[in-house]
Scaffold this active site. Structure first.
Site, PDB file in Angstrom:
ATOM      1  CE1 TYR A  14       4.170  -1.680   5.287  1.00  0.00           C
ATOM      2  CE2 TYR A  14       3.239  -0.616   6.113  1.00  0.00           C
ATOM      3  CZ  TYR A  14       3.722  -1.363   5.561  1.00  0.00           C
ATOM      4  OH  TYR A  14       2.970  -2.239   5.996  1.00  0.00           O
ATOM      5  CE1 TYR A 142      -1.182  -4.294   4.744  1.00  0.00           C
ATOM      6  CE2 TYR A 142      -2.939  -3.542   7.140  1.00  0.00           C
ATOM      7  CZ  TYR A 142      -0.738  -3.991   6.058  1.00  0.00           C
ATOM      8  OH  TYR A 142      -0.677  -3.785   7.264  1.00  0.00           O
ATOM      9  CG  ASP A 243      -8.774  -8.081   9.091  1.00  0.00           C
ATOM     10  OD1 ASP A 243      -9.407  -7.905   9.455  1.00  0.00           O
ATOM     11  OD2 ASP A 243      -7.652  -8.120   8.048  1.00  0.00           O
ATOM     12  CE  LYS A 272      -4.944  -0.542  11.686  1.00  0.00           C
ATOM     13  NZ  LYS A 272      -5.003  -1.899  10.605  1.00  0.00           N
TER      14      LYS A 272
END
Ligand SMILES: *Cc1c(COP(=O)(O)O)cnc(C)c1O
Length: 422
Positions: A14, A142, A243, A272
């Site tokens: 980003y 997200y 998720d 993750k």
């Protein structure tokens, strides 16, 4: 280090390559500390985007990777299998809710979400219901940066307008409003229920982050809400995709956040935290119902297969990370961190610029009135020997579970000092 080359040629996440923000050269990491090139040691409050549960340079993880490296770093997973994958998948099947029996391994969280979406769609296709191919997602969600995942992220913060025309058009319900310690009232879920009633004929699944909405707003919500979503999925014949890429392996205080509500999704994604932050690996688990549905259908197989699927090094690291987590008092550690974050961050509620302070498990969030100046706040935190990466109005910490109380006090102390002076 050639920072000039970095600035001129390397994308960071980003980031702009024509007007890059500051990046700090790091030489090594050990325990809960990141060592900058100039020798400064920063207490890590980010766990490298929430993944490094045990901190850094962990002997158990290093030796698992080294041992596996001597056997093979990688082989294709098509037509071959190996012990590291079998050992890991046995653990995943045993630890996740009982109905989740099948594991698909992939390389990153976003891909695990793509796989979950394809599973749900292929399932309904196989049931001769191809029109059930849309998803219902939540605002503030997200789920990753690839196209399929991006289409399920919050339409505003996920910047759907930029990619409109390319993104699948899914449905969005309001973000849950019932707080973690509240029950869910009818009105809290009314809009979601209405969307389901109107559109269930075209809906394959509901996708959500259980209990903790992460990157889309760092919000915690009621287990009761999650239970009611599960009931609605049953009632209207929708699959539920949980998720757990951010919440899996203890971050919210339970091993998996779904356990707060005592529900089982039809499909679960992990990422993750899976390898304790060492190597890239993700997993998508599903029930026998979903798996058999897919494989009894027209295609007869599930249509996905990444080149680096089941990477043995990453599988070995993941097994070692799970063993290390479960052999220690992780739950006591997480609840001690929760208590300390609550005690030390709550006073910030009185600061001028602060709107809200919230804590759950090993997560502490300070929500500011205005988006913070990232470069300025980060530099001020580094002055205090602390590493955090705020985004938007949110300054948050998710430290490694191994952080000692003194270090955690330094971390929260830096947050208090820097944020109350804004
Ligand atoms: C980070 C994250 C992802 C994406 O994972 P990547 O490995 O960055 O692709 C998906 N879902 C959730 C909930 C996440 O926190």
């Amino acid at each position: 280090m050639d920072l000039d080359f970095d600035r001129k040629h390397i994308w960071h996440p980003y980031a702009s390559v024509t007007n890059p923000g500051p990046v700090y050269p790091i030489a090594r990491a050990e325990g809960v500390r990141l060592y900058l090139q100039d020798g400064r040691a920063l207490i890590d409050g980010m766990s490298s985007w929430w993944s490094a549960l045990h901190g850094y340079n962990v002997p158990e993880l290093n030796s698992a990777i080294q041992q596996q490296m001597g056997q093979m770093s990688h082989v294709m997973f098509g037509g071959l299998t190996h012990q590291p994958a079998i050992t890991l998948c046995k653990k995943l099947v045993a630890l996740t809710p009982q109905p989740l029996q099948k594991v698909f391994l992939s390389d990153s969280g976003s891909v695990a979400v793509e796989v979950a979406i394809k599973m749900a769609q292929q399932y309904w296709y196989s049931q001769c219901r191809p029109e059930k191919n849309r998803l219902l997602a939540l605002r503030n969600a997200y789920h990753g940066d690839t196209y399929g995942a991006m289409a399920c992220c919050d339409p505003v913060t996920g910047m759907h307008h930029l990619f409109s025309g390319q993104l699948a058009q899914h449905l969005f319900a309001p973000a849950p409003t019932a707080k973690f310690d509240q029950s869910c009232q009818d009105q809290d879920i009314a809009e979601l229920q209405q969307l389901i009633e109107q559109h269930h004929q075209q809906l394959a699944a509901i996708i959500l982050e259980p209990i903790v909405q992460g990157t889309g707003g760092m919000r915690f919500y009621s287990p009761d809400y999650l239970r009611r979503v599960r009931q609605l999925c049953n009632q209207y014949d929708l699959l539920l995709i949980a998720d757990e890429i951010a919440t899996g392996f203890g971050r919210s205080g339970k091993l998996f956040a779904c356990e707060h509500a005592d529900i089982c999704p039809d499909i679960m994604t992990l990422g993750k935290t899976l390898t304790g932050g060492t190597l890239t690996l993700a997993a998508t688990l599903c029930t026998d119902k979903v798996a058999h549905g897919i494989c009894n259908g027209e295609a007869g197989v599930f249509l996905h297969g990444p080149t680096f699927m089941g990477n043995p090094l990453a599988c070995a690291a993941a097994s070692a990370s799970i063993d290390l987590l479960l052999s220690g008092p992780w739950q006591q550690r997480v609840s001690a961190i929760e208590k300390q974050l609550y005690e030390q961050l709550t006073p910030l509620k009185n600061a001028d610029q602060v709107v809200d302070v919230r804590t759950l498990g090993a997560i502490g969030v300070v929500e500011m009135q205005q988006p913070v100046n990232l470069a300025q706040v980060q530099a001020a935190l580094i002055e205090q020997n602390v590493w955090l990466r705020p985004f938007g109005k949110l300054v948050y910490t998710m430290p490694p579970y191994t952080i000692e109380p003194e270090d955690l006090s330094k971390l929260t102390g830096a947050m208090v000092t820097v944020l109350s002076s804004l």
